[in-house]
Design an enzyme around this catalytic site. Structure first.
Site, PDB file in Angstrom:
ATOM      1  N   ARG A  57      43.698  19.862  31.275  1.00  5.04           N
ATOM      2  CA  ARG A  57      43.789  20.701  32.476  1.00  5.04           C
ATOM      3  C   ARG A  57      42.447  20.863  33.166  1.00  5.04           C
ATOM      4  O   ARG A  57      42.335  20.726  34.383  1.00  5.04           O
ATOM      5  CB  ARG A  57      44.281  22.103  32.115  1.00  5.04           C
ATOM      6  N   THR A  58      41.433  21.191  32.369  1.00  5.09           N
ATOM      7  CA  THR A  58      40.116  21.418  32.953  1.00  5.09           C
ATOM      8  C   THR A  58      39.606  20.125  33.600  1.00  5.09           C
ATOM      9  O   THR A  58      39.051  20.145  34.696  1.00  5.09           O
ATOM     10  CB  THR A  58      39.135  21.911  31.864  1.00  5.09           C
ATOM     11  N   LYS A  86      29.655   5.371  17.613  1.00  7.19           N
ATOM     12  CA  LYS A  86      28.687   4.496  16.926  1.00  7.19           C
ATOM     13  C   LYS A  86      27.424   5.255  16.542  1.00  7.19           C
ATOM     14  O   LYS A  86      26.456   4.663  16.097  1.00  7.19           O
ATOM     15  CB  LYS A  86      28.308   3.318  17.847  1.00  7.19           C
ATOM     16  N   ARG A 107      32.224  18.675  28.538  1.00 13.43           N
ATOM     17  CA  ARG A 107      32.981  19.515  27.614  1.00 13.43           C
ATOM     18  C   ARG A 107      32.642  19.004  26.219  1.00 13.43           C
ATOM     19  O   ARG A 107      32.705  17.796  25.976  1.00 13.43           O
ATOM     20  CB  ARG A 107      34.478  19.336  27.880  1.00 13.43           C
ATOM     21  N   HIS A 135      32.323  29.029  29.198  1.00 12.44           N
ATOM     22  CA  HIS A 135      33.183  28.232  30.070  1.00 12.44           C
ATOM     23  C   HIS A 135      33.062  28.887  31.445  1.00 12.44           C
ATOM     24  O   HIS A 135      33.993  29.513  31.931  1.00 12.44           O
ATOM     25  CB  HIS A 135      34.623  28.282  29.529  1.00 12.44           C
TER      26      HIS A 135
END
Ligand SMILES: [Zn+2]
Lengths: 311, 151
Positions: A57-58, A86, A107, A135
Site C-alpha cells: 500500500r505504502t 549477496k 522502507r 513512518h
C-alpha cells in the site's frame, strides 16, 4: 526552511510550521489535480522506491503520487530480489541507486535505516517506515485528513483506540497533535496503554489527556475516533495477544450515541476493529484517509525535489 | 594523607573525585590496563569531603583526548581531571557530559541500524540527572544502566 534537498526521516525533525506548510501545499496540489487531471511538476524526475521490506500500500501510494506529479518510478519491493542478498551494505545500495534517481523512498526493517540512508545519499531520502521507529508520511497524511474533514485541527477532541502500546502510528500522531490545541482520549485495554513517557511528554506540552478502557462511554465526546489494529506480530508474548485480541469493535450499535459529525479513521489494513456496516455511514473517513496519502506524498516529493516553485 | 598511599607522578593525568567503585570502570573504558601503557595507579574508597568516598586514577605519561574525557563524564560525572607537568598540577577541570556523544557508545537496541552497518554512533543527551540519551539512528532512549553496559 529550505525544502529542496531536505530529507523526511522523522516527525521529530518537523516544526509546527513545517507541518502546516506541507499540509497547505498538499491541499493546493489536490485542488490543482482535481482541476487539471494530471500535473507535470516532476516531469523528467525519477523516484526510486527501495522497499527492503514489503509494504504494497505504502509503495503504491508513493508511486501514484510520483506519477500524478508527472515523474517516473523505479525500484524494488523486497530485499530478496536485490544484491542485498549477496551481502551488499545498505550504504552501498543507496550510493548506487542515487546514480539512477532524483529522490529515494526507503522502507526497511531496521530502526534508523532511513536516517543512515539520508546521511549517505546526496539526493533527498523519504522514510516510508523503519522497523518500529518512524513512518512520518503516515502522520502527515493523518493530520491532512483531519484538516480536510474539519477545516482545522485546533479545538478538536480526538480518541485514539486500540493498541496504544506498540502502535507506532498512534505514537507519532499523538506527538504531532501536541503542536495543536486538542483534547485526547486514549482508549485501550489496560495491557496496551500508551507508554508512560509519551503520556508525560504530551501532558508537559499542554495536551489535555484522558486514559480510559471505555469506548462506548467516550464516543459521545469525540470529533475524531482513530482506530488501530491490534497487531499480533508486535507482541513479544502470544498469551498477552490472546488476552486483548478483539477487545473493541466499532459498529453501528457502538456509534448510536456519537456526534453526527464524528469521523472515524484507521491507517488500514483493518481486521475486525471496524465492522463493514460502518463503511456506508457518514462517519467513515478511512478510505478518504488512504486517498490523502497521495497529495501529501506529492507535496513531499515535489518540495524535496525543489520543483514546486509555481504552486 | 592520600599522598602517603599514592605516589605522585611527574607527568600525566590524575582523575579525581570518581564516585567510589567506578575507578576500575574508568580504567577499563580508557583501556589503560594494557601492558604497554605507562604506570597506572588506582586508589579506591579514599575519604572525600564532597563525596564521602571516592576513587582516584593516576596515569603516568598520558594526557586525555576530548573523547576520553567525554567517556569519563558518562560514568563518573563528578570527576575532575588534573593535568600534571613536572609534579605540579598545570591544569584542572571538571568533566562535563556533552550535548552529543559521538563514537564512544553502542546502541542497546539490537535492531538499530548502527549495530549492523558501518556508522559512527551518535546520541543526544536528553537528561543528565538521571542520565538519558537518545540514539540518533533508531531514536530509542537509553538509561544509565544500558549506557554503562554499552560503553
Ligand atoms: Zn540506535
Amino acid at each position: 526552511m529550505e525544502w529542496k534537498g531536505r530529507d523526511v526521516i522523522s516527525v521529530r525533525d518537523f516544526s509546527k510550521e513545517d507541518i502546516e506548510f506541507v499540509l497547505k501545499v498538499a491541499e493546493r496540489l489536490e485542488e490543482e489535480l482535481k482541476e487539471k487531471g494530471s500535473l507535470d511538476y516532476a516531469k523528467g524526475k525519477i523516484l526510486a522506491t527501495l522497499f527492503f521490506e514489503p509494504s504494497t500500500r505504502t509503495r503504491l501510494s508513493f508511486e501514484s503520487a510520483m506519477h500524478r506529479l508527472g515523474g517516473s518510478v523505479i525500484g524494488f519491493s523486497s530485499a530478496s530480489s536485490t544484491s542485498v542478498k549477496k551481502g551488499e551494505s545498505l550504504a552501498d545500495t543507496i550510493k548506487t541507486v542515487e546514480q539512477y534517481s532524483d529522490v529515494i523512498v526507503i522502507r526497511h526493517s531496521m530502526e534508523g535505516a532511513a536516517r543512515l540512508a539520508a546521511e549517505v545519499a546526496e539526493i533527498p531520502v523519504i522514510n516510508a517506515g523503519d522497523g518500529s521507529n518512524q513512518h512520518p508520511t503516515q502522520t502527515l497524511l493523518d493530520l491532512y485528513t483531519i484538516k480536510r474533514a474539519f477545516g482545522r485541527i485546533d479545538g478538536l477532541t480526538i480518541g485514539l483506540l486500540g493498541d496504544l502500546k506498540y502502535g507506532r502510528t498512534v505514537h507519532s500522531l499523538a506527538e504531532a497533535l501536541a503542536f495543536y490545541d486538542v483534547e485526547l482520549y486514549l482508549i485501550s485495554p489496560g495491557l496496551l496503554r500508551m507508554p508512560k513517557h509519551i503520556v508525560e511528554e504530551l501532558r508537559e506540552k499542554g495536551v489535555r489527556i484522558h486514559e480510559t478502557t471505555d469506548l462506548e462511554g467516550t464516543i459521545p465526546e469525540l470529533d475524531v475516533l482513530y482506530v488501530t489494529r491490534i497487531q499480533r506480530e508486535r507482541f513479544p508474548d502470544e498469551q498477552e495477544y490472546l488476552k486483548v485480541k478483539g477487545s473493541y469493535q466499532v459498529n453501528c450499535a457502538v456509534l448510536k450515541n456519537a456526534k453526527e459529525s464524528l469521523r472515524i479513521m484507521h491507517p488500514l489494513p483493518r481486521v475486525d476493529e471496524i465492522h463493514p456496516e460502518v463503511d456506508r455511514t457518514e462517519h467513515a473517513l478511512y478510505f478518504r484517509q488512504v486517498f490523502s496519502g497521495v497529495p501529501v506524498r506529492m507535496a513531499l516529493l515535489g518540495l524535496t525535489l525543489g520543483v514546486l516553485e509555481g504552486v | 594523607m592520600a599522598e602517603l598511599k599514592v605516589t605522585a607522578i611527574r607527568e600525566g593525568t590524575v582523575i579525581d573525585h570518581i564516585p567510589a567503585g567506578k575507578g576500575l570502570k574508568v580504567i577499563e573504558i580508557l583501556r589503560l590496563n594494557r601492558p604497554n601503557g605507562g604506570v597506572l595507579l588506582l586508589a579506591s574508597n579514599v575519604h572525600s569531603g564532597k563525596l564521602g568516598r571516592k576513587d582516584i586514577v593516576k596515569i603516568e605519561g598520558k594526557f586525555l583526548s576530548e573523547e576520553e574525557v567525554n567517556k569519563i563524564a558518562l560514568i563518573a560525572p563528578t570527576a575532575t581531571v588534573n593535568i600534571v607537568r613536572d609534579y605540579r598540577v598545570a591544569e584542572k577541570f571538571k568533566v562535563e557530559i556533552p550535548d552529543e556523544i559521538t563514537g564512544i557508545l553502542r546502541c542497546a537496541n539490537p535492531n538499530c541500524v548502527s549495530n549492523h552497518e558501518y556508522t559512527v554512533s551518535k546520541f543526544y543527551v536528553v537528561s543528565r540527572e538521571p542520565l538519558k540519551v537518545r540514539c540518533h539512528y533508531c531514536e530509542r532512549t537509553m538509561e544509565e544502566e544500558d549506557i554503562l553496559g554499552n560503553l
